[in-house]
Design an enzyme around this catalytic site. Structure first.
Site, short mmCIF file in Angstrom:
data_model
loop_
_atom_site.label_atom_id
_atom_site.label_comp_id
_atom_site.label_asym_id
_atom_site.label_seq_id
_atom_site.Cartn_x
_atom_site.Cartn_y
_atom_site.Cartn_z
N HIS A 1 -9.59 2.17 0.15
CA HIS A 1 -8.14 1.99 0.10
C HIS A 1 -7.75 1.39 -1.25
O HIS A 1 -8.04 0.23 -1.51
CB HIS A 1 -7.69 1.09 1.25
CG HIS A 1 -6.21 1.06 1.44
ND1 HIS A 1 -5.32 1.76 0.64
CD2 HIS A 1 -5.43 0.41 2.37
CE1 HIS A 1 -4.09 1.53 1.04
NE2 HIS A 1 -4.14 0.72 2.09
N PHE B 1 1.79 -3.44 4.09
CA PHE B 1 2.12 -4.74 4.67
C PHE B 1 3.62 -4.98 4.52
O PHE B 1 4.25 -4.58 3.55
CB PHE B 1 1.34 -5.86 3.97
CG PHE B 1 -0.09 -6.00 4.43
CD1 PHE B 1 -0.66 -5.14 5.35
CD2 PHE B 1 -0.89 -7.03 3.91
CE1 PHE B 1 -1.98 -5.29 5.76
CE2 PHE B 1 -2.21 -7.18 4.31
CZ PHE B 1 -2.75 -6.32 5.24
N GLU C 1 -0.94 5.75 13.70
CA GLU C 1 -0.52 6.93 12.94
C GLU C 1 -0.66 8.20 13.77
O GLU C 1 0.18 9.11 13.68
CB GLU C 1 -1.32 7.04 11.65
CG GLU C 1 -0.77 8.10 10.70
CD GLU C 1 -1.43 8.08 9.33
OE1 GLU C 1 -0.96 8.83 8.44
OE2 GLU C 1 -2.42 7.34 9.14
N CYS D 1 0.80 -1.22 0.00
CA CYS D 1 0.00 0.00 0.00
C CYS D 1 0.83 1.28 0.00
O CYS D 1 0.28 2.37 -0.01
CB CYS D 1 -0.95 -0.01 1.20
SG CYS D 1 -2.02 -1.46 1.21
N HIS E 1 -2.38 8.31 6.06
CA HIS E 1 -2.65 6.97 5.53
C HIS E 1 -4.07 6.56 5.90
O HIS E 1 -4.81 6.10 5.04
CB HIS E 1 -1.62 5.99 6.08
CG HIS E 1 -1.72 4.62 5.50
ND1 HIS E 1 -1.64 4.37 4.15
CD2 HIS E 1 -1.91 3.41 6.10
CE1 HIS E 1 -1.77 3.06 3.93
NE2 HIS E 1 -1.94 2.46 5.10
N LYS F 1 -9.25 8.37 2.08
CA LYS F 1 -9.75 6.99 1.95
C LYS F 1 -11.17 6.88 2.47
O LYS F 1 -11.87 5.91 2.15
CB LYS F 1 -8.83 6.02 2.68
CG LYS F 1 -7.45 5.85 2.04
CD LYS F 1 -6.62 4.84 2.82
CE LYS F 1 -5.25 4.62 2.20
NZ LYS F 1 -4.34 5.78 2.42
#
Length: 423
Positions: free
Chosen positions: A352, A411, A326, A174, A315, A347
């Site tokens: 996403h 990830f 975050e 991502c 994010h 998002k």
């Protein structure tokens, strides 16, 4: 070091085809998330996604509807996965928007492409596996491998436009879209090219993609009846991210090269930071150290003080753990200044987009600088404990900012932060 600017943008998003329609709907607080109807989801716990609005025989035209044949002939679409089609479309938009035409051999050799994807041709792999099992090896298409390889998005754009400079691809889950833009900027800074077409593309909304993320308990499952409410970063009722698809591509260019040809300039890329969590395959460290170091590295690279950042495109995926981490990282980095920042997660409106997320968000940052409007965080009705910063809840905000940081985490503990500044 050579300075790098954004001179063209192209976007295919769940809010619409094209950056202007996507941006207009975003700052009008609209959602592009809806129920999945293109395949059977009856046995899936997550039944919503951010899907590209397509033309149909009943609606052959309409603002923001995506018609793949405008970009790729039907006979060629059969030879490539949908993520490549999205990439070609967004790249064509960005190149046209930039006004850049590589007419000479030198211009062609000084123009490159770096387009990545988090997953690549997942649908092609799934469908071909079924063909192999049910019909045998003779029925496997000779185009299967090139249709699903991630670097073929860059390859097709390079071939179509005759760009002979660096031809590269990023695969960092991502964080892909942000890494692609940051890496492209560095190629220009170090003299490998004068112009780069960069970004990410993703098309993993299919049964195998949804099943895999659902099995990992990563997806939102509580809002199947109200899809537009499913992505809700920092809200106490968030329960996972919403899958999205699409592509975001930018043209990045050496500043003097852009000025010489009279190109319009959206923003300058002044900082790029990378880090690794070295912690867990899918979960971030609870102290947000990887995110903290990526942002810190970008600020150091930009040669600015943290207090110069005015807006964070976070994010913010709407996962219980990720959103909170975050916030911890931002508070650690910015200290008291964290409470003076404007922060939002786009998002919440598009889901996403995995490997395309960071590049689409970079485009939204560039447009925020252009129009002096900050996009909202939709569905932030009841912030969860500790999420007490200014997240621009539910309504876009007219506000001029000059310096923006955008975060993308993936990830494997891969992190990227980009800093954009008004020119």
């Amino acid at each position: 070091m050579r300075r790098v600017v954004i001179t063209g943008v192209g976007a295919v998003t769940p809010l619409g085809n094209g950056h202007e329609v996507s941006w207009k709907r975003l700052i009008n607080n609209q959602s592009g998330i809806n129920a999945i109807t293109s395949f059977d989801v009856s046995d899936l716990p997550a039944k919503v996604a951010g899907q590209i609005p397509l033309t149909t025989p009943e609606t052959p035209e309409g603002e923001g509807l995506f018609d793949a044949e405008q970009y790729v002939p039907l006979k060629d679409q059969r030879k490539m996965d949908k993520f490549i089609v999205f990439a070609i479309a967004a790249a064509n938009q960005a190149i046209k928007d930039s006004g850049w035409v590589a007419n000479s051999e030198e211009d062609q050799e000084r123009t490159g492409v770096i387009i990545g994807s988090g997953i690549g041709g997942l649908m092609q792999i799934h469908d071909t596996t079924l063909v192999l099992k049910e019909q045998g090896t003779r029925r496997v298409s000779p185009f299967f491998i090139p249709s699903s390889l991630i670097n073929l998005a860059s390859g097709h754009v390079s071939i179509q436009h005759g760009f002979k400079g660096p031809n590269h691809a990023v695969v960092t889950a991502c964080a892909t879209g942000a890494h692609a833009i940051g890496d492209a900027a560095r190629m220009i800074q170090f003299g490998d090219a004068d112009v780069m077409v960069a970004g990410g593309s993703e098309a993993a909304i299919c049964r195998i993609g949804m099943s895999g993320f659902a099995a990992a308990r990563a997806l939102s499952t509580s809002f199947n009846d109200t899809p537009e409410k499913a992505s809700r970063p920092w809200d106490k009722d968030r329960d996972g991210f919403v899958m999205g698809e699409g592509a975001g591509i930018v043209v990045v260019e050496e500043l003097e090269h852009a000025k010489k040809r009279g190109a319009k300039i959206y923003a300058e890329i002044i900082g790029y930071g990378l880090s690794g969590d070295a912690h867990h395959v899918t979960a971030p460290a609870a102290d947000g150290d990887g995110a903290f170091r990526a942002m810190r590295s970008a600020i150091k690279n930009a040669k600015i003080n943290a207090e110069e950042i005015q807006y964070v495109n976070a994010h913010g995926t709407s996962t219980p753990l990720g959103d909170a981490v975050e916030v911890v990282a931002m508070k650690r980095l910015f200290g008291d200044h964290a409470y003076k920042l404007a922060i939002s997660s786009t998002k919440s409106a598009i889901g996403h987009l995995l490997g395309a997320g960071g590049s689409v968000e970079a485009i939204f940052c560039a447009l925020a600088l252009r129009d002096n409007v900050l996009p909202p965080t939709l569905n932030l009705d009841n912030p969860s404990e500790g999420c007490d910063l200014d997240f621009i809840p539910n309504q876009a905000r007219a506000q001029k900012v000059d310096t923006i940081i955008s975060n993308s985490f993936g990830f494997g503990g891969t992190n990227a932060s980009l800093i954009f500044r008004r020119v």
